[in-house]
Motif scaffolding. Structure first.
Motif, PDB file in Angstrom:
ATOM      1  N   SER A   1       0.819  -1.218   0.000  1.00 54.47           N
ATOM      2  CA  SER A   1       0.000   0.000   0.000  1.00 54.47           C
ATOM      3  C   SER A   1       0.850   1.264   0.000  1.00 54.47           C
ATOM      4  O   SER A   1       0.482   2.251  -0.638  1.00 54.47           O
ATOM      5  N   SER A   2       1.961   1.244   0.730  1.00 49.91           N
ATOM      6  CA  SER A   2       2.819   2.433   0.786  1.00 49.91           C
ATOM      7  C   SER A   2       4.160   2.095   1.418  1.00 49.91           C
ATOM      8  O   SER A   2       4.229   1.307   2.351  1.00 49.91           O
ATOM      9  N   ARG A   3       5.178   2.751   0.934  1.00 50.96           N
ATOM     10  CA  ARG A   3       6.504   2.658   1.550  1.00 50.96           C
ATOM     11  C   ARG A   3       6.881   3.983   2.209  1.00 50.96           C
ATOM     12  O   ARG A   3       8.012   4.167   2.650  1.00 50.96           O
ATOM     13  N   ASP A   4       5.926   4.882   2.275  1.00 49.24           N
ATOM     14  CA  ASP A   4       6.149   6.203   2.860  1.00 49.24           C
ATOM     15  C   ASP A   4       5.829   6.168   4.353  1.00 49.24           C
ATOM     16  O   ASP A   4       4.674   5.974   4.750  1.00 49.24           O
TER      17      ASP A   4
ATOM     18  N   ASP B   1       2.816   7.938   5.779  1.00 47.42           N
ATOM     19  CA  ASP B   1       1.505   7.293   5.646  1.00 47.42           C
ATOM     20  C   ASP B   1       1.240   6.346   6.809  1.00 47.42           C
ATOM     21  O   ASP B   1       0.117   6.226   7.289  1.00 47.42           O
ATOM     22  N   TRP B   2       2.274   5.638   7.248  1.00 42.16           N
ATOM     23  CA  TRP B   2       2.126   4.568   8.231  1.00 42.16           C
ATOM     24  C   TRP B   2       1.537   5.027   9.552  1.00 42.16           C
ATOM     25  O   TRP B   2       0.898   4.245  10.245  1.00 42.16           O
TER      26      TRP B   2
ATOM     27  N   PHE C   1      -4.665   5.020   7.102  1.00 40.09           N
ATOM     28  CA  PHE C   1      -3.819   4.090   6.345  1.00 40.09           C
ATOM     29  C   PHE C   1      -4.001   2.654   6.844  1.00 40.09           C
ATOM     30  O   PHE C   1      -4.343   1.759   6.091  1.00 40.09           O
TER      31      PHE C   1
END
Length: 194
Positions: A105-108, A111-112, A117
């Protein structure tokens, strides 16, 4: 549509939870008279993981039971199309499934830490489990118990929070909830789902 009976098997790393889950899946398959399916959520990322996968495959082969294995690291609910109402499905494991969905979904890192998220990921996983429960007769899910682990970073904290909330939802839904410690399964909930 009626949902399959659900069992959740929790335990620490190398606690014996996968073996306990396989035994429970055997019992469910005998009760239902259908096929045994193994949904593998892990991705082989190093030699240690490859050795664990080979060990699990060997143990299933030596069990004397016929397993059909589905490699499904994300979107696990998509496997539901392969199951029938008399089938038993073992999902191993929720922990790696959550990890795979998380990083897909995201590697940022920004966002986590956003509740939306991980709530979105939780919703995807709950929906996938419901899809499988509507297709199969029994579902057994394996997951790691992380409540004893230190939270070394914001990522670990939010990941553990998301996993803990999924565990609470699963235990509420489950007819049987088992905690495995040192190879011994301890029933924490046994009976009708709440």
């Amino acid at each position: 549509m009626e949902k399959a009976q659900l069992t959740i098997v929790l335990g620490g790393v190398r606690s014996g939870k996968s073996k306990a889950a396989e035994r429970q899946a055997f019992l469910e398959a005998e009760r239902l008279g259908g096929c045994l399916h193994y949904v593998a959520c892990g991705r082989v990322t190093d030699e240690e993981m490859a050795a664990r996968v080979r060990s699990h495959q060997r143990e299933r082969k030596e069990s004397g039971r016929q397993w059909t294995t589905w490699e499904q690291p994300v979107a696990v609910g998509d496997a539901a199309k392969h199951f029938k109402k008399q089938d038993t499905v073992l999902i191993d494991c929720l922990t790696t499934w959550l990890t795979n969905e998380w990083f897909t979904s995201s590697r940022d890192e920004n966002d986590w830490v956003q509740p939306a998220f991980y709530q979105n990921i939780q919703s995807k996983i709950q929906s996938g489990i419901d899809q499988i429960r509507k297709a199969a007769g029994a579902v057994v899910i394996v997951s790691n118990e992380l409540s004893y682990e230190p939270f070394a970073s914001p990522l670990v904290f939010h990941y553990a929070k998301a996993l803990g909330e999924l565990h609470q939802w699963l235990v509420k839904e489950a007819a049987l909830a088992v905690l495995v410690e040192h190879g011994y399964p301890l029933a924490k909930k046994k009976g009708a789902n709440a």
